[in-house]
Design a protein around this motif. Structure first.
Motif, PDB file in Angstrom:
ATOM      1  N   ASP A   1      45.036  16.864  -3.231  1.00 48.29           N
ATOM      2  CA  ASP A   1      43.844  17.065  -4.004  1.00 48.29           C
ATOM      3  C   ASP A   1      42.564  17.624  -2.971  1.00 48.29           C
ATOM      4  O   ASP A   1      41.671  18.167  -3.367  1.00 48.29           O
ATOM      5  CB  ASP A   1      43.398  15.511  -4.586  1.00 48.29           C
ATOM      6  CG  ASP A   1      44.492  15.143  -5.572  1.00 48.29           C
ATOM      7  OD1 ASP A   1      45.282  15.974  -6.236  1.00 48.29           O
ATOM      8  OD2 ASP A   1      44.498  13.911  -5.799  1.00 48.29           O
ATOM      9  N   HIS A   2      42.794  17.238  -1.908  1.00 41.79           N
ATOM     10  CA  HIS A   2      41.791  17.499  -0.856  1.00 41.79           C
ATOM     11  C   HIS A   2      41.802  18.847  -0.442  1.00 41.79           C
ATOM     12  O   HIS A   2      40.674  19.615  -0.261  1.00 41.79           O
ATOM     13  CB  HIS A   2      41.974  16.527   0.452  1.00 41.79           C
ATOM     14  CG  HIS A   2      40.975  16.860   1.559  1.00 41.79           C
ATOM     15  ND1 HIS A   2      39.712  16.277   1.518  1.00 41.79           N
ATOM     16  CD2 HIS A   2      41.202  17.887   2.555  1.00 41.79           C
ATOM     17  CE1 HIS A   2      38.944  16.782   2.598  1.00 41.79           C
ATOM     18  NE2 HIS A   2      39.884  17.773   3.474  1.00 41.79           N
ATOM     19  N   LEU A   3      43.022  19.436  -0.113  1.00 45.12           N
ATOM     20  CA  LEU A   3      42.993  20.793  -0.098  1.00 45.12           C
ATOM     21  C   LEU A   3      42.790  21.716  -1.268  1.00 45.12           C
ATOM     22  O   LEU A   3      41.871  22.743  -1.064  1.00 45.12           O
ATOM     23  CB  LEU A   3      44.659  21.280   0.271  1.00 45.12           C
ATOM     24  CG  LEU A   3      45.257  20.660   1.581  1.00 45.12           C
ATOM     25  CD1 LEU A   3      46.577  21.017   1.578  1.00 45.12           C
ATOM     26  CD2 LEU A   3      44.420  21.150   2.921  1.00 45.12           C
ATOM     27  N   ILE A   4      43.024  21.005  -2.453  1.00 45.95           N
ATOM     28  CA  ILE A   4      42.340  22.018  -3.535  1.00 45.95           C
ATOM     29  C   ILE A   4      40.961  21.816  -3.809  1.00 45.95           C
ATOM     30  O   ILE A   4      40.308  23.000  -3.794  1.00 45.95           O
ATOM     31  CB  ILE A   4      43.042  21.308  -4.806  1.00 45.95           C
ATOM     32  CG1 ILE A   4      44.390  21.619  -4.917  1.00 45.95           C
ATOM     33  CG2 ILE A   4      42.119  21.721  -6.295  1.00 45.95           C
ATOM     34  CD1 ILE A   4      45.135  20.761  -6.105  1.00 45.95           C
ATOM     35  N   GLN A   5      40.238  20.733  -3.202  1.00 41.75           N
ATOM     36  CA  GLN A   5      38.966  20.595  -3.365  1.00 41.75           C
ATOM     37  C   GLN A   5      38.163  21.340  -2.296  1.00 41.75           C
ATOM     38  O   GLN A   5      37.175  21.877  -2.489  1.00 41.75           O
ATOM     39  CB  GLN A   5      38.551  19.139  -3.067  1.00 41.75           C
ATOM     40  CG  GLN A   5      37.018  18.763  -3.157  1.00 41.75           C
ATOM     41  CD  GLN A   5      36.765  19.123  -4.884  1.00 41.75           C
ATOM     42  OE1 GLN A   5      37.339  18.712  -5.692  1.00 41.75           O
ATOM     43  NE2 GLN A   5      35.418  19.503  -5.075  1.00 41.75           N
ATOM     44  N   LEU A   6      38.785  21.590  -1.254  1.00 40.14           N
ATOM     45  CA  LEU A   6      38.237  22.709  -0.012  1.00 40.14           C
ATOM     46  C   LEU A   6      38.350  24.016  -0.476  1.00 40.14           C
ATOM     47  O   LEU A   6      37.262  24.893  -0.226  1.00 40.14           O
ATOM     48  CB  LEU A   6      39.174  22.549   1.154  1.00 40.14           C
ATOM     49  CG  LEU A   6      39.026  21.107   1.889  1.00 40.14           C
ATOM     50  CD1 LEU A   6      39.896  21.282   3.114  1.00 40.14           C
ATOM     51  CD2 LEU A   6      37.443  20.874   2.499  1.00 40.14           C
ATOM     52  N   ALA A   7      39.016  24.211  -1.642  1.00 39.54           N
ATOM     53  CA  ALA A   7      39.224  25.753  -1.747  1.00 39.54           C
ATOM     54  C   ALA A   7      38.643  26.206  -3.290  1.00 39.54           C
ATOM     55  O   ALA A   7      38.295  27.311  -3.670  1.00 39.54           O
ATOM     56  CB  ALA A   7      40.627  26.316  -1.967  1.00 39.54           C
ATOM     57  N   LYS A   8      38.552  25.404  -4.273  1.00 34.88           N
ATOM     58  CA  LYS A   8      38.351  25.548  -5.633  1.00 34.88           C
ATOM     59  C   LYS A   8      37.013  26.358  -5.883  1.00 34.88           C
ATOM     60  O   LYS A   8      37.076  27.252  -6.827  1.00 34.88           O
ATOM     61  CB  LYS A   8      38.231  24.303  -6.520  1.00 34.88           C
ATOM     62  CG  LYS A   8      37.312  23.304  -6.058  1.00 34.88           C
ATOM     63  CD  LYS A   8      37.726  22.313  -7.125  1.00 34.88           C
ATOM     64  CE  LYS A   8      38.084  22.441  -8.396  1.00 34.88           C
ATOM     65  NZ  LYS A   8      38.221  20.989  -9.142  1.00 34.88           N
TER      66      LYS A   8
ATOM     67  N   LEU B   1      50.683  21.961  -4.454  1.00 30.08           N
ATOM     68  CA  LEU B   1      49.685  20.960  -4.452  1.00 30.08           C
ATOM     69  C   LEU B   1      49.478  20.596  -5.738  1.00 30.08           C
ATOM     70  O   LEU B   1      48.568  19.500  -6.149  1.00 30.08           O
ATOM     71  CB  LEU B   1      48.363  21.794  -3.977  1.00 30.08           C
ATOM     72  CG  LEU B   1      48.309  22.370  -2.883  1.00 30.08           C
ATOM     73  CD1 LEU B   1      46.928  23.124  -2.291  1.00 30.08           C
ATOM     74  CD2 LEU B   1      48.578  21.518  -1.590  1.00 30.08           C
ATOM     75  N   SER B   2      50.299  21.103  -6.765  1.00 32.39           N
ATOM     76  CA  SER B   2      50.075  20.574  -8.096  1.00 32.39           C
ATOM     77  C   SER B   2      51.568  20.830  -8.957  1.00 32.39           C
ATOM     78  O   SER B   2      52.122  21.270  -8.621  1.00 32.39           O
ATOM     79  CB  SER B   2      48.988  21.272  -9.105  1.00 32.39           C
ATOM     80  OG  SER B   2      49.352  22.645  -9.064  1.00 32.39           O
ATOM     81  N   ASN B   3      51.558  19.720  -9.968  1.00 39.19           N
ATOM     82  CA  ASN B   3      52.990  20.069 -10.978  1.00 39.19           C
ATOM     83  C   ASN B   3      52.300  21.381 -11.818  1.00 39.19           C
ATOM     84  O   ASN B   3      51.153  21.491 -12.293  1.00 39.19           O
ATOM     85  CB  ASN B   3      53.188  18.817 -11.770  1.00 39.19           C
ATOM     86  CG  ASN B   3      53.508  17.729 -10.848  1.00 39.19           C
ATOM     87  OD1 ASN B   3      54.385  17.896  -9.861  1.00 39.19           O
ATOM     88  ND2 ASN B   3      52.796  16.650 -10.799  1.00 39.19           N
ATOM     89  N   VAL B   4      53.414  21.908 -12.401  1.00 38.23           N
ATOM     90  CA  VAL B   4      53.351  23.012 -13.557  1.00 38.23           C
ATOM     91  C   VAL B   4      54.155  22.669 -14.408  1.00 38.23           C
ATOM     92  O   VAL B   4      55.418  22.321 -14.445  1.00 38.23           O
ATOM     93  CB  VAL B   4      53.783  24.292 -12.887  1.00 38.23           C
ATOM     94  CG1 VAL B   4      53.564  25.609 -13.849  1.00 38.23           C
ATOM     95  CG2 VAL B   4      52.905  24.663 -11.606  1.00 38.23           C
ATOM     96  N   GLN B   5      53.623  22.774 -15.743  1.00 35.19           N
ATOM     97  CA  GLN B   5      54.443  22.446 -16.937  1.00 35.19           C
ATOM     98  C   GLN B   5      55.523  23.141 -17.005  1.00 35.19           C
ATOM     99  O   GLN B   5      56.844  22.726 -17.605  1.00 35.19           O
ATOM    100  CB  GLN B   5      53.474  22.213 -18.303  1.00 35.19           C
ATOM    101  CG  GLN B   5      52.641  20.992 -18.286  1.00 35.19           C
ATOM    102  CD  GLN B   5      51.386  21.303 -17.396  1.00 35.19           C
ATOM    103  OE1 GLN B   5      51.020  22.034 -16.665  1.00 35.19           O
ATOM    104  NE2 GLN B   5      50.213  20.473 -17.933  1.00 35.19           N
ATOM    105  N   LYS B   6      55.301  24.427 -16.931  1.00 34.83           N
ATOM    106  CA  LYS B   6      56.424  25.469 -17.038  1.00 34.83           C
ATOM    107  C   LYS B   6      56.183  26.453 -16.193  1.00 34.83           C
ATOM    108  O   LYS B   6      55.158  27.214 -16.600  1.00 34.83           O
ATOM    109  CB  LYS B   6      56.682  25.785 -18.463  1.00 34.83           C
ATOM    110  CG  LYS B   6      57.941  26.657 -18.787  1.00 34.83           C
ATOM    111  CD  LYS B   6      58.278  26.717 -20.461  1.00 34.83           C
ATOM    112  CE  LYS B   6      59.684  27.347 -20.448  1.00 34.83           C
ATOM    113  NZ  LYS B   6      60.109  27.681 -22.060  1.00 34.83           N
TER     114      LYS B   6
END
Length: 307
Positions: A69-76, A172-177
């Motif tokens: 979550d931290h890495l995503i927050q740094l980049a989003k 960094l995240s799950n993907v439904q499909k």
């Protein structure tokens, strides 16, 4: 008479004096020299070898949810359209081969990033300074990266630290499909069962790894003899449902932090262990690293007496 096990341990401590083994009821884990972000240890018991051709390994829960979550927050809020390296010039160009968006973090940008980088070094046994800055990538519906190699075809990029020897891809995240990492030329692609509908059509074209938050995939683009491995061809399948966040760390055969190559008339060693390695015959056994090649000078030229 065989080399005593205790002597092997002493050699390990000689070359890795800051590592310590800490026991638990489940397994022994290597804890990094100054602790790690969120106190997360390097635990080799969570690593699975998934392929030898190409060499690929999967580490379950390499990152904590908080780190992801931290890495995503740094980049989003800093994402830009992803680029690819032109095979001729080496320049970064736009291409429909790669349709994600992304950005690069600074090395050791904060405590979390530095901790992840040190953990990658512990896992791969490759120096932190050989790595590029971590790239955070975001894939939305339909976005993908067609199969490609991480080693370079142009001389310009090879001059900066040499070829990329290894890639660590962190989910960094799950993907439904969809969104799988696929190796179309893997020698074991036919042995992976994909009869159910959980796999995308893209993933069925090779050996595939599903993105799971916290997991990390390590694969090598070069053989142990430093030649390029064509079987390391890989791609990111299109996202079908949900979104995909990932972090990539590319690692080179030489120091990527050095500004330019050592000039031919500068005779010095770049590693304190060079005299020991040279005495052991590594100048002839491992000339690309020790002495150098047409792609760049080596790290132990002084000890190898080539300058």
């Amino acid at each position: 008479m065989g080399f005593p096990l205790f002597s092997y341990f002493l050699c390990f401590l000689l070359f890795f004096p800051n590592f310590s083994m800490q026991s638990s009821r489940r397994a022994s884990v290597i804890r990094l020299p100054n602790g790690d972000s969120y106190g997360h240890p390097f635990d080799p018991t969570r690593v699975t070898q998934i392929s030898w051709h190409p060499r690929a390994f999967l580490y379950r829960n390499f990152l904590t949810d908080a780190e992801c979550d931290h890495l995503i927050q740094l980049a989003k809020d800093k994402l830009e359209k992803s680029m690819v390296a032109d095979n001729e010039s080496g320049q970064s160009i736009e291409s429909e081969v790669r349709t994600s968006s992304g950005m690069f973090l600074n090395k050791a940008q904060d405590e979390v990033v530095a901790g992840v980088e040190s953990r990658i070094s512990a896992w791969t046994f490759l120096p932190v300074e050989n790595g590029e800055s971590m790239q955070i990538l975001h894939y939305e519906n339909g976005q993908k990266y067609e199969p490609h190699w991480d080693y370079f075809h142009d001389k310009a990029n090879q001059a900066l630290g040499g070829h990329r020897i290894a890639t660590v891809l962190m989910y960094l995240s799950n993907v439904q499909k969809g969104g799988e990492t696929v190796f179309p030329e893997s020698e074991i692609k036919e042995s992976q069962p994909k009869a159910n509908e959980d796999w995308s059509e893209c993933a069925k074209r090779g050996y595939a790894v599903k993105p799971r938050k916290g997991d990390a995939l390590l694969f090598f683009s070069l053989h142990p003899n430093a030649t390029t491995d064509v079987l390391s061809l890989h791609g990111s399948c299109p996202v079908i449902e949900g979104e995909k966040w990932s972090a990539t760390k590319w690692i080179h055969v030489r120091n990527f932090d050095k500004s330019g190559s050592t000039s031919d008339d500068e005779c010095k060693d770049e590693n304190v262990n060079c005299p020991v390695w040279a005495a052991a015959g590594e100048c002839k056994k491992n000339p690309v690293y020790m002495v150098g090649s047409g792609e760049g000078v080596g790290y132990c030229r002084k000890s190898c007496k080539v300058c």
